[in-house]
Write a protein that holds these residues in place. Structure first.
Motif, PDB file in Angstrom:
ATOM      1  N   GLU A 169       0.861  -1.181   0.000  1.00  0.00           N
ATOM      2  CA  GLU A 169       0.000   0.000   0.000  1.00  0.00           C
ATOM      3  C   GLU A 169       0.899   1.233   0.000  1.00  0.00           C
ATOM      4  O   GLU A 169       1.816   1.345   0.813  1.00  0.00           O
ATOM      5  CB  GLU A 169      -0.886   0.010   1.247  1.00  0.00           C
ATOM      6  N   VAL A 170       0.635   2.140  -0.932  1.00  0.00           N
ATOM      7  CA  VAL A 170       1.351   3.411  -0.970  1.00  0.00           C
ATOM      8  C   VAL A 170       0.326   4.524  -0.834  1.00  0.00           C
ATOM      9  O   VAL A 170      -0.622   4.613  -1.616  1.00  0.00           O
ATOM     10  CB  VAL A 170       2.141   3.589  -2.283  1.00  0.00           C
ATOM     11  N   GLU A 171       0.518   5.362   0.169  1.00  0.00           N
ATOM     12  CA  GLU A 171      -0.391   6.487   0.410  1.00  0.00           C
ATOM     13  C   GLU A 171       0.344   7.778   0.086  1.00  0.00           C
ATOM     14  O   GLU A 171       1.370   8.098   0.685  1.00  0.00           O
ATOM     15  CB  GLU A 171      -0.859   6.482   1.861  1.00  0.00           C
ATOM     16  N   GLU A 196       0.188  19.527  -4.642  1.00  0.00           N
ATOM     17  CA  GLU A 196       1.610  19.270  -4.473  1.00  0.00           C
ATOM     18  C   GLU A 196       1.790  18.143  -3.461  1.00  0.00           C
ATOM     19  O   GLU A 196       1.089  18.104  -2.442  1.00  0.00           O
ATOM     20  CB  GLU A 196       2.337  20.526  -4.008  1.00  0.00           C
ATOM     21  N   ILE A 197       2.727  17.250  -3.727  1.00  0.00           N
ATOM     22  CA  ILE A 197       2.943  16.120  -2.822  1.00  0.00           C
ATOM     23  C   ILE A 197       3.528  16.617  -1.503  1.00  0.00           C
ATOM     24  O   ILE A 197       4.550  17.311  -1.483  1.00  0.00           O
ATOM     25  CB  ILE A 197       3.879  15.080  -3.465  1.00  0.00           C
ATOM     26  N   SER A 198       2.869  16.241  -0.415  1.00  0.00           N
ATOM     27  CA  SER A 198       3.363  16.634   0.909  1.00  0.00           C
ATOM     28  C   SER A 198       3.936  15.450   1.680  1.00  0.00           C
ATOM     29  O   SER A 198       4.623  15.638   2.685  1.00  0.00           O
ATOM     30  CB  SER A 198       2.228  17.272   1.725  1.00  0.00           C
ATOM     31  N   GLY A 199       3.674  14.237   1.203  1.00  0.00           N
ATOM     32  CA  GLY A 199       4.224  13.067   1.878  1.00  0.00           C
ATOM     33  C   GLY A 199       3.841  11.790   1.165  1.00  0.00           C
ATOM     34  O   GLY A 199       2.782  11.705   0.537  1.00  0.00           O
ATOM     35  N   ILE A 200       4.726  10.807   1.250  1.00  0.00           N
ATOM     36  CA  ILE A 200       4.444   9.476   0.706  1.00  0.00           C
ATOM     37  C   ILE A 200       4.841   8.457   1.761  1.00  0.00           C
ATOM     38  O   ILE A 200       5.951   8.499   2.296  1.00  0.00           O
ATOM     39  CB  ILE A 200       5.215   9.197  -0.596  1.00  0.00           C
ATOM     40  N   ASN A 201       3.949   7.524   2.037  1.00  0.00           N
ATOM     41  CA  ASN A 201       4.219   6.461   2.999  1.00  0.00           C
ATOM     42  C   ASN A 201       3.787   5.114   2.420  1.00  0.00           C
ATOM     43  O   ASN A 201       2.757   5.021   1.756  1.00  0.00           O
ATOM     44  CB  ASN A 201       3.465   6.718   4.312  1.00  0.00           C
ATOM     45  N   GLY A 202       4.577   4.110   2.683  1.00  0.00           N
ATOM     46  CA  GLY A 202       4.259   2.771   2.196  1.00  0.00           C
ATOM     47  C   GLY A 202       4.120   1.778   3.328  1.00  0.00           C
ATOM     48  O   GLY A 202       4.721   1.937   4.400  1.00  0.00           O
ATOM     49  N   THR A 203       3.326   0.744   3.082  1.00  0.00           N
ATOM     50  CA  THR A 203       3.133  -0.340   4.041  1.00  0.00           C
ATOM     51  C   THR A 203       3.096  -1.660   3.285  1.00  0.00           C
ATOM     52  O   THR A 203       2.459  -1.759   2.227  1.00  0.00           O
ATOM     53  CB  THR A 203       1.811  -0.175   4.819  1.00  0.00           C
ATOM     54  N   LEU A 204       3.768  -2.664   3.824  1.00  0.00           N
ATOM     55  CA  LEU A 204       3.706  -4.020   3.281  1.00  0.00           C
ATOM     56  C   LEU A 204       2.823  -4.852   4.202  1.00  0.00           C
ATOM     57  O   LEU A 204       3.174  -5.111   5.353  1.00  0.00           O
ATOM     58  CB  LEU A 204       5.110  -4.622   3.171  1.00  0.00           C
ATOM     59  N   HIS A 205       1.679  -5.265   3.692  1.00  0.00           N
ATOM     60  CA  HIS A 205       0.699  -5.991   4.498  1.00  0.00           C
ATOM     61  C   HIS A 205       0.858  -7.501   4.319  1.00  0.00           C
ATOM     62  O   HIS A 205       0.842  -8.010   3.188  1.00  0.00           O
ATOM     63  CB  HIS A 205      -0.727  -5.593   4.100  1.00  0.00           C
ATOM     64  N   ASN A 206       1.001  -8.211   5.421  1.00  0.00           N
ATOM     65  CA  ASN A 206       1.059  -9.675   5.406  1.00  0.00           C
ATOM     66  C   ASN A 206      -0.353 -10.212   5.224  1.00  0.00           C
ATOM     67  O   ASN A 206      -1.210 -10.055   6.086  1.00  0.00           O
ATOM     68  CB  ASN A 206       1.666 -10.186   6.714  1.00  0.00           C
ATOM     69  N   THR A 207      -0.596 -10.876   4.115  1.00  0.00           N
ATOM     70  CA  THR A 207      -1.960 -11.260   3.768  1.00  0.00           C
ATOM     71  C   THR A 207      -2.455 -12.497   4.514  1.00  0.00           C
ATOM     72  O   THR A 207      -3.648 -12.789   4.489  1.00  0.00           O
ATOM     73  CB  THR A 207      -2.084 -11.517   2.259  1.00  0.00           C
ATOM     74  N   SER A 208      -1.555 -13.213   5.152  1.00  0.00           N
ATOM     75  CA  SER A 208      -1.994 -14.417   5.878  1.00  0.00           C
ATOM     76  C   SER A 208      -2.906 -14.063   7.044  1.00  0.00           C
ATOM     77  O   SER A 208      -3.623 -14.933   7.569  1.00  0.00           O
ATOM     78  CB  SER A 208      -0.789 -15.217   6.377  1.00  0.00           C
ATOM     79  N   GLN A 209      -2.888 -12.797   7.453  1.00  0.00           N
ATOM     80  CA  GLN A 209      -3.743 -12.363   8.557  1.00  0.00           C
ATOM     81  C   GLN A 209      -5.182 -12.086   8.091  1.00  0.00           C
ATOM     82  O   GLN A 209      -6.070 -11.873   8.911  1.00  0.00           O
ATOM     83  CB  GLN A 209      -3.168 -11.092   9.189  1.00  0.00           C
ATOM     84  N   CYS A 210      -5.399 -12.097   6.779  1.00  0.00           N
ATOM     85  CA  CYS A 210      -6.731 -11.825   6.227  1.00  0.00           C
ATOM     86  C   CYS A 210      -7.489 -13.137   6.010  1.00  0.00           C
ATOM     87  O   CYS A 210      -6.892 -14.193   5.805  1.00  0.00           O
ATOM     88  CB  CYS A 210      -6.618 -11.076   4.906  1.00  0.00           C
ATOM     89  N   GLU A 211      -8.787 -13.055   6.029  1.00  0.00           N
ATOM     90  CA  GLU A 211      -9.623 -14.224   5.807  1.00  0.00           C
ATOM     91  C   GLU A 211      -9.667 -14.580   4.317  1.00  0.00           C
ATOM     92  O   GLU A 211      -9.345 -13.764   3.459  1.00  0.00           O
ATOM     93  CB  GLU A 211     -11.046 -13.968   6.316  1.00  0.00           C
ATOM     94  N   VAL A 212     -10.099 -15.799   4.037  1.00  0.00           N
ATOM     95  CA  VAL A 212     -10.312 -16.228   2.657  1.00  0.00           C
ATOM     96  C   VAL A 212     -11.480 -15.437   2.063  1.00  0.00           C
ATOM     97  O   VAL A 212     -12.521 -15.260   2.707  1.00  0.00           O
ATOM     98  CB  VAL A 212     -10.612 -17.740   2.605  1.00  0.00           C
TER      99      VAL A 212
END
Length: 529
Positions: A256-258, A266-282
């Motif tokens: 995820e990139v926000e 004008e861009i004031s900030g960029i933040n990224g997150t790597l989400h582990n999908t095993s924590q999500c349901e089927v």
């Protein structure tokens, strides 16, 4: 000052893992689908969902679709149900041929971004478009799509006939320059990775242009976010002017990139997150869309094909590579039988060989050999084979304790154990105390007991990947291929289960050691490497 938000949701190298993930058998792309759904529900002014390619090949289920069902459009149904906005082409989209790939792509709802794979007849991208311009809620975004141009170095010519692959860096630069002044935010989506360390800038690999992400960072102005794949790495960091993301493989991670913008865009900030999908349901809705193929595929994969009376002489992958293993010899014998070559060579591509004994199901077979490879017979000189073996042995080093271990360059940033080949039909004596390039003491033809004549020509059975020079084995190549099988290795493995006699199995269990280590050094404990 009010803020606006662009949310990018990114996957790459999912490789058809709809039944299970390699490192987490209890999770699959159905968990990934739920993670994407949850991220799409978050508030944003613009949300874009992007897959960076390598999505139709690489799992037992993907092989079932391509080889047994010969129809992969169920993947399109799943991708459409998830709701991707953009799709890139990966190198593995060429593995099963153009017709198979195109039937899947034609059914996708996502826009295809292709800037550097050119149709020779038209001079234009062979599918899709090179870039897209988006305007939502007063925000203007440009997204450019590009694919590693190294595909002809791995793939059979028939699988890219009529196409040419232009330099990924040059294409990306050209289209970014077109887009830059028209938008507030530039996204470069690249099925490729990084050839240099992102901090030190030191090379991580031979600079072949397989990966040109670092060249893009250094040489293309105005890229705000660089989305990457291909190397199966997990990356999430700012590098100079550009935010960099790479979301692993098999759907284990969703990136995820926000991007935050001021009220004047004008861009004031960029933040990224790597989400582990095993924590999500089927995601049951996406799973339902994939029926009946999911159920049929499961049943087919659990079908018993026969019995393999192979001895498990070791469960250590490095021990198997260095001292041989009946499973590796089985693959080499299959290649001998198919080609009649003088010698044969295969790589142990993963750790699933430990399960290839006793009753063998389609699933066990395809996990132990997950790739679709035909068998090529190539002609090389004895001198070529000496140089090939020296190159092959760069996979290994001797540590400070005097033990053999795997060269770290073959482990990080991307594991490349598939670039160490085990040869059969010849015995190579190795002195690991000697400098790189001078380790091969002798290579003996097992049929004659004589050393190879460096001026003579010999035939070698190889996978199609290696035969065209894949893995930077420059001694092989398209021009040296004498013939290519009509049947892939996995299918021939099934035939062997039904046709090999006990005498043949006994031979395999007794004749699998083809490297002699003189002096003999201990192997360092490297876990599952």
């Amino acid at each position: 000052m009010s803020q606006q938000v662009i949310r990018l949701i990114v996957t790459s190298d999912t490789h058809g893992h709809w039944l299970n993930q390699p490192d987490n058998p209890k999770a699959s792309l159905f968990n990934t689908a739920t993670c994407i759904k949850n991220l799409k529900a978050k508030e944003a002014d613009v949300t874009l969902t992007i897959d960076l390619g390598d999505f139709i090949q690489g799992s037992s289920f993907a092989t079932y679709l391509s080889q047994e069902r010969q129809d992969g459009r169920v993947i399109s149904r799943a991708m459409n149900a998830i709701g991707y906005d953009y799709q890139l082409i990966g190198n593995h989209e060429f593995n099963f041929g153009q017709d198979y790939r195109d039937q899947i792509i034609e059914d996708l709802n996502a826009d295809l971004l292709v800037s550097n794979i050119i149709d020779d007849a038209t001079g234009k991208p062979f599918l899709g478009k090179p870039y897209d311009l988006i305007e939502q809620n007063g925000i203007k975004i440009g997204i450019v799509g590009v694919t590693t141009s190294y595909i002809p170095n791995w793939e059979l010519p028939a699988h890219y006939e009529g196409l040419r692959f232009e330099d990924a860096f040059e294409s990306a630069k050209y289209y970014v320059e077109i887009v830059r002044d028209q938008v507030d935010v530039v996204i470069l989506a690249y099925h490729g990775g990084f050839e240099r360390d992102l901090v030190t800038k030191e090379p991580l690999e031979e600079l072949t242009k397989e990966n040109q992400g670092s060249e893009m960072l250094a040489g293309i102005e105005g890229v705000d976010v660089l989305l990457t794949g291909h190397q199966h790495r997990e990356l999430n960091q700012q590098v100079g002017q550009t935010y960099v993301i790479q979301p692993g493989y098999a759907g284990e991670i969703v990136a995820e990139v926000e991007i935050e913008l001021t009220d004047n865009q004008e861009i004031s900030g960029i933040n990224g997150t790597l989400h582990n999908t095993s924590q999500c349901e089927v995601n049951q809705a996406v799973k339902a869309v994939m029926e009946p193929e999911i159920t049929d595929g499961n049943n087919w994969l659990n079908t018993v094909l026969g019995v393999a009376p192979l001895e498990q002489v070791t469960t250590s992958p490095i021990d198997a590579r260095l001292n041989g293993h009946p499973f590796i010899e089985l693959l080499n014998q299959i290649q001998f039988d198919e080609t009649g070559a003088d010698f044969s060579s295969v790589a142990l591509v993963n750790n699933a060989f430990v399960n290839f004994h006793g009753e063998i199901t389609n699933e066990i077979l395809l996990k132990s050999y997950p790739f679709y490879n035909l068998i090529a017979k190539v002609n090389v000189t004895g001198n070529d084979l000496y140089e090939v073996m020296e190159f092959n042995l760069q996979y290994l080093e001797v540590n400070a304790q005097g033990n053999i271990h795997v060269n770290p360059e073959y482990v990080e940033p991307k594991p490349r154990h598939y670039n160490f080949d085990v040869y059969s039909g010849m015995t190579t004596t190795v002195d690991m105390t000697q400098p790189v390039g001078h380790r091969v003491t002798s290579i003996v033809d097992d049929r004659t007991g004589e050393k190879l004549d460096k001026n003579a020509t010999y035939s070698v059975a190889l996978s199609q990947y290696r035969a065209v020079g894949g893995g930077d084995f420059k001694w092989y190549g398209k021009e040296k291929i004498e013939s290519i099988s009509n049947i892939d290795i996995a299918t021939l493995m099934k035939d062997a289960l039904g046709n090999y006699t006990q005498e043949k199995w006994d031979y395999i269990n007794s004749n699998y050691q083809h490297l002699k280590w003189d002096p003999k050094l201990d192997i360092a404990d490297m876990g599952n490497l």
